[in-house]
Design an enzyme around this catalytic site. Structure first.
Site, mmCIF file in Angstrom:
data_model
loop_
_atom_site.group_PDB
_atom_site.id
_atom_site.type_symbol
_atom_site.label_atom_id
_atom_site.label_comp_id
_atom_site.label_asym_id
_atom_site.label_seq_id
_atom_site.Cartn_x
_atom_site.Cartn_y
_atom_site.Cartn_z
ATOM 1 C CE LYS A 184 21.100 10.189 0.871
ATOM 2 N NZ LYS A 184 21.522 11.599 0.762
ATOM 3 C CE LYS B 268 33.081 22.940 16.445
ATOM 4 N NZ LYS B 268 33.284 24.360 16.810
ATOM 5 C CD GLN C 221 26.346 22.831 14.384
ATOM 6 O OE1 GLN C 221 25.493 22.625 13.542
ATOM 7 N NE2 GLN C 221 26.734 24.059 14.713
ATOM 8 C CG HIS D 288 22.452 15.936 12.645
ATOM 9 N ND1 HIS D 288 23.143 16.437 11.555
ATOM 10 C CD2 HIS D 288 23.188 14.874 13.089
ATOM 11 C CE1 HIS D 288 24.236 15.724 11.355
ATOM 12 N NE2 HIS D 288 24.288 14.771 12.269
ATOM 13 C CG HIS E 160 18.155 14.030 7.313
ATOM 14 N ND1 HIS E 160 17.168 13.947 6.357
ATOM 15 C CD2 HIS E 160 19.310 14.200 6.623
ATOM 16 C CE1 HIS E 160 17.693 14.062 5.155
ATOM 17 N NE2 HIS E 160 18.991 14.210 5.282
ATOM 18 C CE1 TYR F 199 28.400 27.925 4.496
ATOM 19 C CE2 TYR F 199 28.066 25.911 5.759
ATOM 20 C CZ TYR F 199 28.219 27.285 5.701
ATOM 21 O OH TYR F 199 28.224 27.999 6.866
ATOM 22 C CE LYS G 117 25.631 28.469 9.475
ATOM 23 N NZ LYS G 117 26.261 28.736 10.786
ATOM 24 C CB THR H 233 17.752 26.587 5.937
ATOM 25 O OG1 THR H 233 18.814 26.347 6.867
ATOM 26 C CG2 THR H 233 16.470 25.995 6.501
ATOM 27 C CD GLN I 285 19.178 21.443 4.120
ATOM 28 O OE1 GLN I 285 18.946 22.226 5.022
ATOM 29 N NE2 GLN I 285 19.954 20.391 4.293
#
Length: 339
Positions: A126, A141, A144, A149, A152, A189, A206, A210, A213
Site C-alpha cells: 500500500k 491527470k 483522476q 482516490h 483510499h 488493466y 473497463k 468497478t 471492486q
C-alpha cells in the site's frame, strides 16, 4: 489551564505507548513497524505533495510522458499481488483455515511466521501504491485525483498498519487476500492502458473494474458478518472485524456512487474530440472540417493543404480557380482583391 494540558498530553502519551506495546512482537522486526511515526510521516509527505507541492510544481510545465515507467510499475504490482495472494493461501487460507472463525496463530511455527511476513508485505504494498497518485500529478491527470482516490490511498494504509500490527493473520486477513486478488486484475488493466492505443481494443471491460471492486466489498462484508451470528469465536481482536465490516460497507456505498456517476450518468465517459460522419466523409476537429481533400476554416478553403508555401485564394463562392497564387504574402500580379 497549562497544567491540565500537560496532564492530557501525558495521558495521550501513555495511551500511545500502550498501543504500540500491543503490536505483535513478531512483526516489529520488519521495516517501518517499530512505531507508527515513520508511516504517518510518509503519508503526510504524500498528502502535501499531491495536494499542494505537486500541482504548484506542474502548474507551468507540460505533463511528463511516463509511458515506460508506468508499464513497468503496473506489471510489477501485478506480480507482487499474485505473490501476496499465493502466500496468503499457503499460510492458511488454502491449508488450515475454515473460512469462518479462524484465530490468529501467535506461535513461531513456520506457517505462522509465513502469515506474519505476507501480512507485512500486503501493508507495504500500500505504500508502494502511493505512486498511483504521484503519476497522476506528474501527468496532470487532475480529474483522476478524487476524494475517493485520496482517502483510499492515505487513510487506509494508516489503519492497515494497526490492523497488521495487532492481527497478522486469522479471519481478519481475508479482506487483504481478496483485495490483493482484485489488484491483480486492476493493475493488469492499468498496465495495458499505459502500453498505448494499440491495446485499447483489449480494454472493453473497463467499466467492469468497478463491478469487481463492488463484489470485493460485498464478499469482505459478508465474511465479517459471520462473526455476529456465531455462538462463540476465539478470534483475538474483534475490533478488527468491526472495522472491516464498516470499511466494506462504507466503500461499497462510495464505489456504488462512483458507478452511478461514471456509467449511469456518463460523467466519466471519454469525450470525443473528433466526430466522424462516415456517410458524408466529413471529419470535424476544433471547428474545422475537411471534405474531399479540402480543409474549410472560417470561410476559407485550402485545397490539398499548401504546396511549397503557395496557397490559392478562393472566390466569393468558396471555389478556387487557381489563377491567383500568392507566395510569401505577395501577389504575383501585385494586387489582391477582397471577396
Amino acid at each position: 489551564m497549562l497544567r491540565q494540558l500537560q496532564e492530557m498530553g501525558s495521558h495521550a502519551l501513555d495511551i500511545y505507548d500502550y498501543l504500540v506495546a500491543q503490536v505483535d512482537p513478531r512483526i516489529k522486526e520488519y521495516p517501518l513497524m517499530q512505531s507508527p511515526v515513520p508511516m504517518t510521516a510518509i503519508l503526510s509527505v504524500y498528502l502535501f505533495f499531491i495536494l499542494y507541492l505537486g500541482p504548484r510544481f506542474m502548474a507551468n510545465r507540460k505533463p511528463f510522458q511516463l509511458k515506460e515507467p508506468m508499464i513497468v510499475y503496473n506489471f510489477l504490482l501485478v506480480a507482487l499481488s499474485i505473490y501476496i495472494v499465493y502466500e496468503f493461501m499457503m499460510s492458511g487460507w488454502a491449508t488450515t483455515y475454515t473460512w469462518r472463525c479462524d484465530a490468529i496463530d501467535t506461535s513461531d511455527s513456520p506457517q505462522a511466521l509465513r502469515m506474519v511476513r505476507v501480512a507485512w508485505l500486503f501493508w507495504f504494498s500500500k505504500i508502494i501504491e502511493l505512486m498511483d497518485t504521484i503519476f497522476f500529478v506528474l501527468r496532470k491527470k487532475h480529474s483522476q485525483i478524487s476524494f475517493l482516490h485520496i482517502f483510499h490511498h492515505s487513510f487506509m494504509p494508516w489503519t492497515w498498519w494497526w490492523g497488521v500490527g495487532y492481527a497478522p493473520g486469522g479471519m481478519g486477513s481475508f479482506h487483504a487476500m481478496v483485495n490483493s486478488s482484485v489488484h491483480i486484475i486492476m493493475y493488469f488493466y492499468y498496465g495495458l492502458a499505459a502500453a498505448g492505443p494499440r491495446f485499447q481494443k483489449f480494454l472493453w471491460w473497463k467499466k467492469y473494474m468497478t463491478a469487481i471492486q463492488l463484489t470485493q466489498f460485498v464478499l469482505v462484508s459478508l465474511h465479517a458478518t459471520q462473526y455476529y451470528f456465531m455462538e462463540s469465536c476465539d478470534y483475538q481482536f474483534p475490533t478488527i472485524i468491526h472495522l472491516i465490516w464498516m470499511y466494506g460497507t462504507f466503500f461499497f456505498v462510495l464505489f456504488s456512487n462512483f458507478w452511478v456517476q461514471a456509467y449511469v450518468k456518463g460523467k466519466r465517459l471519454p469525450k470525443q474530440e473528433v466526430k466522424q460522419q462516415k456517410n458524408g466523409a466529413v471529419a470535424y476537429t476544433n471547428g474545422k472540417h475537411q471534405e474531399n481533400g479540402k480543409v474549410h476554416e472560417n470561410g476559407k478553403m485550402y485545397e490539398n493543404g499548401s504546396s511549397n508555401g503557395i496557397h490559392h485564394h478562393p472566390t466569393i463562392n468558396g471555389t478556387s480557380n487557381g489563377s491567383t497564387p500568392y507566395e510569401n504574402g505577395r501577389s504575383q500580379n501585385g494586387k489582391m482583391k477582397k471577396a
